[in-house]
Design an enzyme around this catalytic site. Sequence first.
Site, mmCIF file in Angstrom:
data_model
loop_
_atom_site.group_PDB
_atom_site.id
_atom_site.type_symbol
_atom_site.label_atom_id
_atom_site.label_comp_id
_atom_site.label_asym_id
_atom_site.label_seq_id
_atom_site.Cartn_x
_atom_site.Cartn_y
_atom_site.Cartn_z
ATOM 1 N N LYS A 185 0.852 -1.193 0.000
ATOM 2 C CA LYS A 185 0.000 0.000 0.000
ATOM 3 C C LYS A 185 0.888 1.243 0.000
ATOM 4 O O LYS A 185 1.371 1.689 1.025
ATOM 5 C CB LYS A 185 -0.931 0.044 1.214
ATOM 6 C CG LYS A 185 -2.045 1.062 0.980
ATOM 7 C CD LYS A 185 -2.495 1.811 2.205
ATOM 8 C CE LYS A 185 -1.550 2.851 2.693
ATOM 9 N NZ LYS A 185 -1.342 3.998 1.802
ATOM 10 N N THR A 241 2.129 8.108 12.562
ATOM 11 C CA THR A 241 1.434 7.057 11.791
ATOM 12 C C THR A 241 1.828 5.680 12.318
ATOM 13 O O THR A 241 0.992 4.774 12.405
ATOM 14 C CB THR A 241 1.779 7.170 10.296
ATOM 15 O OG1 THR A 241 1.733 8.529 9.909
ATOM 16 C CG2 THR A 241 0.811 6.374 9.451
ATOM 17 N N GLU A 259 10.221 1.263 9.957
ATOM 18 C CA GLU A 259 11.353 2.092 9.521
ATOM 19 C C GLU A 259 10.833 3.523 9.530
ATOM 20 O O GLU A 259 9.994 3.880 8.707
ATOM 21 C CB GLU A 259 11.809 1.647 8.121
ATOM 22 C CG GLU A 259 13.242 2.033 7.808
ATOM 23 C CD GLU A 259 13.352 3.403 7.188
ATOM 24 O OE1 GLU A 259 13.473 4.381 7.981
ATOM 25 O OE2 GLU A 259 13.309 3.510 5.963
ATOM 26 N N CYS A 294 14.454 10.021 5.342
ATOM 27 C CA CYS A 294 14.560 9.768 6.776
ATOM 28 C C CYS A 294 16.009 9.661 7.251
ATOM 29 O O CYS A 294 16.324 9.992 8.380
ATOM 30 C CB CYS A 294 13.797 8.490 7.105
ATOM 31 S SG CYS A 294 14.206 7.139 5.988
ATOM 32 N N GLU A 395 12.103 16.384 12.996
ATOM 33 C CA GLU A 395 12.367 16.017 11.604
ATOM 34 C C GLU A 395 11.545 16.951 10.719
ATOM 35 O O GLU A 395 10.320 16.915 10.726
ATOM 36 C CB GLU A 395 11.967 14.557 11.359
ATOM 37 C CG GLU A 395 12.417 14.075 10.001
ATOM 38 C CD GLU A 395 11.994 12.650 9.699
ATOM 39 O OE1 GLU A 395 10.890 12.252 10.112
ATOM 40 O OE2 GLU A 395 12.768 11.941 9.035
HETATM 41 P P1 ADP Z 1 5.264 10.489 5.837
HETATM 42 O O1 ADP Z 1 5.177 11.066 7.226
HETATM 43 O O2 ADP Z 1 6.593 10.010 5.432
HETATM 44 O O3 ADP Z 1 4.540 11.286 4.796
HETATM 45 P P2 ADP Z 1 3.178 8.788 6.704
HETATM 46 O O4 ADP Z 1 3.612 8.248 7.997
HETATM 47 O O5 ADP Z 1 2.170 9.887 6.684
HETATM 48 O O6 ADP Z 1 4.460 9.173 5.893
HETATM 49 O O7 ADP Z 1 2.625 7.638 5.786
HETATM 50 C C1 ADP Z 1 3.320 6.454 5.529
HETATM 51 C C2 ADP Z 1 2.330 5.441 5.008
HETATM 52 O O8 ADP Z 1 1.365 5.142 6.013
HETATM 53 C C3 ADP Z 1 1.523 5.898 3.795
HETATM 54 O O9 ADP Z 1 1.364 4.802 2.911
HETATM 55 C C4 ADP Z 1 0.213 6.324 4.416
HETATM 56 O O10 ADP Z 1 -0.881 6.293 3.516
HETATM 57 C C5 ADP Z 1 0.046 5.277 5.485
HETATM 58 N N1 ADP Z 1 -0.879 5.653 6.571
HETATM 59 C C6 ADP Z 1 -1.267 6.897 6.932
HETATM 60 N N2 ADP Z 1 -2.082 6.844 8.012
HETATM 61 C C7 ADP Z 1 -2.220 5.543 8.333
HETATM 62 C C8 ADP Z 1 -2.932 4.829 9.357
HETATM 63 N N3 ADP Z 1 -3.672 5.472 10.257
HETATM 64 N N4 ADP Z 1 -2.819 3.477 9.394
HETATM 65 C C9 ADP Z 1 -2.046 2.818 8.496
HETATM 66 N N5 ADP Z 1 -1.369 3.433 7.508
HETATM 67 C C10 ADP Z 1 -1.444 4.771 7.414
#
Ligand code: ADP
Length: 494
Positions: A185, A241, A259, A294, A395
Amino acid sequence: MTMAASGHDLLKTVPSGDLLIGGERVHDTTAGAREQLDPSTGGRLATVSLAGPSEIDTAVQSARDAQEEWLGLSPAQRRDVILRFAQLLDDCHEEMSILRSLELGAPLKKRRGANMAVEYMRYFAGWVDKLEGSTIPVHPGLALDYTVPEPYGTVAAITPWNGGVVSAAMKAIPALVAGNTVVVKPAELAVLSLLRFGELGLAAGLPPGALNIVPGAADAGQALVTHPGVDKISFTGGGATAREVLRGAATNLTPVILELGGKSASIVFEDADIDTAVATTVGLALATMSGQGCVLPTRLVAQDTVYDAVEQRVVEAASSLVVGRAFDEGVQIGPVITEAACEHIIGEVEAAVSRGDGRLLTGGARLGGDLADGFFVEPTVFGSVDNSSPIARTEIFGPVLSLIRFGDEAEALSIANDSPYGLGGLVFTRDVARAHRVAGRLQAGSVGVNAFAPMPASAPFGGVKQSGYGREGGLAGVEEFLRPKNVYVDLSGP
Ligand code: ADP
């Protein structure tokens, strides 16, 4: 600066924004579609379908159904499928590079050997027929006890927008190599190259459903991590997240590897080759993916005896970086991913200035003029930063570098380690003993001495502290997707 042809003109085929489930493209979904934007221009790039919980459910079922066929192939056949997959990706190098530049805004680079994802795939493919168990001496005797490495079943790989195909390859390929099937995903912001990656897997001979690609938003991510059909989760993204992922995974007690983010330090001692230290750190923290990575060293910790010289060179290097659209010639830094990211970064910089976290030496603004429609942030450097200030601890995920002074080795280590994160670290020194001493004491998953560790496929990659746990890459990266079964056979006779 001359304008190159736009990325769209360079592509021979129109990229598909459809999901890939069970070997089929899925266009109409319950979560609808979104417009993917070109960060270089703010213009529309493609319409992409989004998975909702219902498509996630179908994808997990497809992965479960495909496992028997995948494991029905001999290890040598599975190895060859992965090798073919790697070759197809390599053959599409130009198309994939253009797609990446279109979606992420990263400047298009000249080809220098196979790309990182291909290297990871070839490396992992080599393990398919080498995953051995062991025989175990047991007490009381007259028994044969052995272990068999078994796949978990279905792996969910949740990837961030900046990881692209590399992040998917680091998760999905070792999972497949270990005999699992996978649902990837990707974050919804940049999905085109991932969908193409999935198609190439199918063309290489992966059974339909062995690798499903289902872009979606947070609801899709939650549907995946709470799904009872998912046996292991590999997540890359932010800490907030990750906490949601862990909460979701608690539903079925599904094991997770994480990660996460970082605030890596690049430590520059007075005996270092200063030019190399500055070029490497600036090239990573500001120019690589516009600082949106990261593992990038966003803190440069320099010994006070050379601090002024380092600061001067960093400012020169940062202010001479050419910022521009991904397909314009001579560009070294592209845009950040979205309008919101751009505003967030500028907001962090302004807050740091008003708090007095350090002296703003260069940058700090959004670029206007020709570039006003895209999401461009000037390469930004703060000097004399106090390591306890927010700009040194948070970050930012943008082209912002903090320079920090230290007196002696002990102070350098205490500054570098005084961070909630522990993903990477760099040490620049000509003193061999010190290099190893500092590398040993840095709280980080990987350390580069006098150079950035280029994340070779054969080496483990991952974090400590709030940068996560579990490893990608190397044998450790395959073993994350295996668990040993123990078999005890009573050999006692009549
Ligand atoms: P970044 O901070 O690097 O933008 P995120 O942590 O927002 O990354 O997102 C990383 C991944 O987790 C993406 O594929 C995002 O769609 C997914 N994601 C976001 N919210 C959730 C959630 N509540 N549960 C599971 N996956 C999520």
